[in-house]
Design a protein around this motif. Sequence first.
Motif, short mmCIF file in Angstrom:
data_model
loop_
_atom_site.label_atom_id
_atom_site.label_comp_id
_atom_site.label_asym_id
_atom_site.label_seq_id
_atom_site.Cartn_x
_atom_site.Cartn_y
_atom_site.Cartn_z
N LEU A 51 -33.85 32.81 39.41
CA LEU A 51 -35.07 33.31 38.77
C LEU A 51 -34.79 34.09 37.49
O LEU A 51 -35.72 34.56 36.83
CB LEU A 51 -35.85 34.20 39.75
CG LEU A 51 -36.32 33.52 41.04
CD1 LEU A 51 -37.09 34.51 41.90
CD2 LEU A 51 -37.18 32.31 40.74
N GLY A 52 -33.52 34.28 37.16
CA GLY A 52 -33.18 34.97 35.93
C GLY A 52 -33.49 36.46 35.93
O GLY A 52 -33.69 37.06 34.87
N LEU A 53 -33.50 37.07 37.10
CA LEU A 53 -33.85 38.50 37.18
C LEU A 53 -32.82 39.38 36.48
O LEU A 53 -33.16 40.44 35.95
CB LEU A 53 -33.97 38.91 38.65
CG LEU A 53 -35.04 38.18 39.47
CD1 LEU A 53 -35.01 38.65 40.92
CD2 LEU A 53 -36.42 38.38 38.88
N SER A 54 -31.57 38.94 36.47
CA SER A 54 -30.52 39.77 35.86
C SER A 54 -30.64 39.82 34.34
O SER A 54 -29.99 40.66 33.70
CB SER A 54 -29.14 39.23 36.24
OG SER A 54 -28.96 37.90 35.75
N SER A 55 -31.45 38.94 33.76
CA SER A 55 -31.59 38.90 32.31
C SER A 55 -32.79 39.68 31.80
O SER A 55 -33.05 39.71 30.60
CB SER A 55 -31.71 37.43 31.85
OG SER A 55 -30.58 36.68 32.24
N ILE A 56 -33.52 40.32 32.70
CA ILE A 56 -34.71 41.09 32.30
C ILE A 56 -34.29 42.32 31.51
O ILE A 56 -33.34 43.02 31.88
CB ILE A 56 -35.52 41.51 33.54
CG1 ILE A 56 -36.06 40.27 34.26
CG2 ILE A 56 -36.66 42.44 33.16
CD1 ILE A 56 -36.74 40.59 35.58
N ASP A 57 -34.99 42.58 30.42
CA ASP A 57 -34.74 43.77 29.62
C ASP A 57 -35.21 44.99 30.41
O ASP A 57 -36.39 45.06 30.77
CB ASP A 57 -35.49 43.68 28.30
CG ASP A 57 -35.25 44.89 27.39
OD1 ASP A 57 -34.55 45.82 27.82
OD2 ASP A 57 -35.77 44.89 26.26
N PRO A 101 -29.47 52.36 27.65
CA PRO A 101 -29.95 52.37 29.04
C PRO A 101 -28.99 51.64 29.97
O PRO A 101 -28.22 50.78 29.54
CB PRO A 101 -31.29 51.65 28.95
CG PRO A 101 -31.19 50.79 27.75
CD PRO A 101 -30.34 51.56 26.77
N LEU A 102 -29.05 52.00 31.23
CA LEU A 102 -28.27 51.28 32.23
C LEU A 102 -28.71 49.82 32.25
O LEU A 102 -29.89 49.52 32.15
CB LEU A 102 -28.47 51.90 33.61
CG LEU A 102 -27.90 53.30 33.82
CD1 LEU A 102 -28.37 53.85 35.16
CD2 LEU A 102 -26.38 53.31 33.75
N PRO A 103 -27.77 48.90 32.37
CA PRO A 103 -28.15 47.47 32.38
C PRO A 103 -28.99 47.11 33.60
O PRO A 103 -28.95 47.79 34.63
CB PRO A 103 -26.79 46.76 32.41
CG PRO A 103 -25.84 47.76 32.97
CD PRO A 103 -26.31 49.10 32.52
N THR A 104 -29.73 46.03 33.47
CA THR A 104 -30.59 45.58 34.56
C THR A 104 -29.80 45.35 35.84
O THR A 104 -30.27 45.65 36.94
CB THR A 104 -31.31 44.28 34.16
OG1 THR A 104 -32.11 44.53 33.00
CG2 THR A 104 -32.21 43.78 35.28
N MET A 105 -28.59 44.80 35.71
CA MET A 105 -27.78 44.53 36.90
C MET A 105 -27.44 45.80 37.66
O MET A 105 -27.24 45.78 38.88
CB MET A 105 -26.50 43.78 36.51
CG MET A 105 -26.71 42.29 36.31
SD MET A 105 -27.19 41.42 37.82
CE MET A 105 -25.65 41.40 38.71
#
Length: 231
Positions: free
Chosen positions: A66-72, A91-95
């Motif tokens: 679903l590409g959740l790790s690529s969300i800004d 900011p802390l990365p989405t991952m």
Amino acid sequence: RSWYLKNKMMRTIVLALCAASAAAFAPRSATRGMVSMGAKSAAIPFLPNPAGCDGSLPGDVGFDPLGLSSIDPKSLPQIIPEAAVQAAAEPLPTMYWMREAELKHGRLCMLAIVGCITVDAGIHFPGAKYEGLSSVAAHDAMVDSGNMGFLFTMVGIIELISGTAIAAAQAGSGREPGDFALDPLKFCEDPALKEKYKLAEITHARLAMLAFSGLITQAVGVSDKFPYVGF
């Protein structure tokens, strides 16, 4: 016969789903390496490896259809509060947020599995108000008895501790997702063992989240007595 066929079909579906998701649990290696750009996902070989899944976290096998790790992280104020995002220049990365949430829910589910089976096997606290309770009926019973207030207090304390740890990470402490420096038995003093246990924890956490969903579905739909088979 109709019940048997439905039960057999349900088992077939569950097995198919488990087989389809098994790649997400397969450890790439206890020693992690960065994934090169343009590489294929280890979990879904016909798809490119998601940009956010670079192999730097334990159990990361590129499973993110679903590409959740690529969300800004700045675009989701409902999930990641704007104040938290702006606490640092970078900011802390989405991952980081995804893994923090994954570990929190996985740890809760590992505890919940043990708790549900214990209660549904007939083991309860002493006292009339706990007698004969099942995991399905426990929520309403604990609300009626007032015990839920104590639970909410404990949850609030845990969330305060969690929020403080994440704020420290935002400030540049270098804290890893899910790390609360809780290691009284010194399991993580050896770096190699630490990596092994990190991988084991995330693997069991993912399994527990799936298992807890199945357990509750079975307890509500079939039988609320361990082992939840209805006969």
